[in-house]
Design an enzyme around this catalytic site. Structure first.
Site, PDB file in Angstrom:
ATOM      1  CB  THR A  93      -0.914   0.015   1.245  1.00  0.00           C
ATOM      2  OG1 THR A  93      -1.546   1.296   1.363  1.00  0.00           O
ATOM      3  CG2 THR A  93      -0.111  -0.226   2.511  1.00  0.00           C
ATOM      4  CG  ASP A  94      -1.150   4.914  -0.865  1.00  0.00           C
ATOM      5  OD1 ASP A  94      -1.616   4.238   0.082  1.00  0.00           O
ATOM      6  OD2 ASP A  94      -1.819   5.770  -1.474  1.00  0.00           O
ATOM      7  CD  GLU A  95      -3.150   4.085   4.560  1.00  0.00           C
ATOM      8  OE1 GLU A  95      -2.873   4.175   5.765  1.00  0.00           O
ATOM      9  OE2 GLU A  95      -4.310   3.934   4.142  1.00  0.00           O
ATOM     10  CE1 TYR A 122      -3.630  -2.389   5.223  1.00  0.00           C
ATOM     11  CE2 TYR A 122      -3.434  -0.039   4.771  1.00  0.00           C
ATOM     12  CZ  TYR A 122      -3.498  -1.345   4.326  1.00  0.00           C
ATOM     13  OH  TYR A 122      -3.428  -1.612   2.979  1.00  0.00           O
ATOM     14  CE  LYS A 126      -0.409  -4.704   2.723  1.00  0.00           C
ATOM     15  NZ  LYS A 126      -0.818  -6.024   2.170  1.00  0.00           N
TER      16      LYS A 126
END
Length: 480
Positions: A93-95, A122, A126
């Site tokens: 994810t970009d997060e 979260y 990841k």
């Protein structure tokens, strides 16, 4: 399958000769390995994950179990298959980058230059999973590719996500909740464009590389909700359809990606946001869509702060309530049943601000012993913790009982006699070094205690191009 999944998403693929659906748990090592061997799997695309950020604030340990341990199971099964696996695509994810340094500058996060700075449970899970992926690539030569994507929207998406939730709430005449000010910027890609991006990475991507999947078109959350409301209720006053609610405990302002590596492979965005939004609205406003995920599933998530089925604290919105709920979930996992109740305001366990009191984990290690001696020689109040990190209830009780203001964590499994031991005892290492440290952090947070975690330089990658790494260097966290 998880609460947000639906077997109906597979209807178009069912019946094809090259398709088979196996319902199981990504954490089931035997099942995952059995499927890979019996089906002669040569390509893995690992999408399985817990993804809803709101839920991660209240159940962070569940996200670690699904996203970190689950990825580890997938990697280990792929490794055991040897040369049978030709490509392992890990969907991240970009997060993992954290929020951009600038709110407006057109400099996106780059795969090989921007360090990972996850800011919520979260994204941290990841990022941890990515470290395992990179470790298996280097240690075992597993042919991996990692993708980091922007937000996806389109038909068939479970309506806990912003766009489908806004569509269904507008259709029901409900006010649309916006977290905080709504000024947080996000980039949205239509699902068909994202599918084409994965197809491009799968067939043209280079193993060992990371590819961002995103768009340069940014919108604030408020602008996205306004677009939905204006499209569905063109005659209404949009301001009257929107209500601002409590924000997340932390909400990144912006994720902006540099996707030049992907475009060099030949991919490009084909669906403008408004065109994709019209298709999405048409799907969610058709007859029968609310039964797509089963009776009652949609109604449960059409609120400002949804929680998964069975969660007792579904109405929690304050930070103190979320802290208490997270700690209770950790303490109640597995064989852990007892929980010492946090203070009413979720505050400190005591101690004087002018006289810090240290509790040190890792008394049997060389580093822990040296730290204790330094603190004692400096006249500080320091004591060794007697509990072990994997015994979470004991840890929480000791922090409360000790009245400490600061916790120093020098504990962990490092190998007996060396790191090779860890390769054969993966479950024990994860239980202590990952789950135990996470639980310690949650306990310190719940009691307002400062935590210093002493990690290892082994997370850095050293070579001729990087003879020495600094904490702020870009892209230094590479597990070996």
């Amino acid at each position: 399958m998880d609460y947000c999944a639906s077997a109906r998403n597979l209807e178009e693929a069912s019946g094809r000769d090259n398709f088979r659906f196996v319902k199981g748990d990504v954490n089931s090592t035997d099942l995952v390995y059995h499927v890979m061997v019996t089906e002669q799997i040569d390509t893995v695309m690992h999408f399985a994950a817990s993804t809803h950020v709101d839920n991660s604030f209240g159940n962070s340990l569940g996200f670690t179990t699904a996203n970190v341990a689950g990825t580890h199971v997938m990697l280990e099964a792929a490794r055991a298959c040897g040369d049978q696996i030709r490509r392992f695509v890990h969907v991240s994810t970009d997060e993992v980058y954290g929020e951009n340094d600038s709110y407006d500058e057109a400099h996106g996060n780059q795969e090989d230059k921007t360090r990972l700075e996850p800011t919520n449970p979260y994204s941290a899970s990841k990022a941890a999973a990515e470290m395992l992926v990179k470790a298996y690539a280097r240690s075992y030569g597993l042919p991996v590719i990692v993708t980091r994507g922007n937000n996806v929207f389109g038909p068939n998406q479970f309506p806990e996500k912003l766009i489908p939730k806004a569509i269904l709430m507008t259709a029901r005449g409900m006010r649309l909740p916006v977290h905080g000010s709504g000024k947080n910027k996000r980039s949205y890609l239509y699902v068909e464009d994202v599918a084409e991006a994965f197809d491009c990475v799968l067939h043209k991507g280079e193993t060992g590389r990371v590819y961002n999947i995103g768009t340069t078109v940014e919108q604030t959350v408020l602008e996205v909700v306004t677009s939905v409301a204006s499209l569905m209720r063109p005659d209404a006053e949009v301001d009257e359809l929107i209500e601002h609610v409590d924000d997340r405990p932390f909400n990144d302002l912006r994720y902006y990606l540099d996707c030049s590596s992907l475009t060099e492979l030949g991919w490009q965005q084909r669906t403008p946001f408004i065109e994709g939004l019209k298709k999405t609205v048409a799907w969610y406003t058709r007859s029968g869509v609310e039964e797509y995920w089963g009776a009652g599933a949609v109604e449960r998530v059409l609120v400002a702060h949804p929680r998964k089925p069975g969660d007792k604290a579904a109405g929690c919105t304050t930070a103190a309530e979320l802290k208490r709920r997270e700690l209770k979930l950790i303490m109640s996992s597995g064989q852990l049943k007892d929980l010492a109740s946090p203070s009413a305001d979720g505050g400190s366990s005591g101690g004087s601000a002018s006289a810090p009191k240290f509790l040190l984990f890792g008394r049997t290690g060389w580093l822990g012993g040296m730290l204790a001696k330094l603190l004692h020689d400096g006249g500080h109040d320091v004591s060794f913790a007697s509990s072990r990190l994997e015994h979470v209830a004991d840890v929480e009780q000791e922090i409360e009982r000790s009245g400490c203001t600061h916790v120093l964590n020098a504990a962990g499994l490092t190998g007996r006699p060396n790191v090779d031991w860890c390769e054969e005892h993966k479950a024990e290492v994860l239980r202590v070094n990952v789950i135990g440290t996470l639980a310690l952090a949650a306990a310190c947070r719940a009691h307002g205690v400062h935590l210093t975690n002493l990690a290892t330089g082994c997370i850095f990658h050293y070579d001729e191009a990087h003879p020495q790494d600094a904490e702020r260097d870009a892209e230094t966290l590479v597990a070996l």
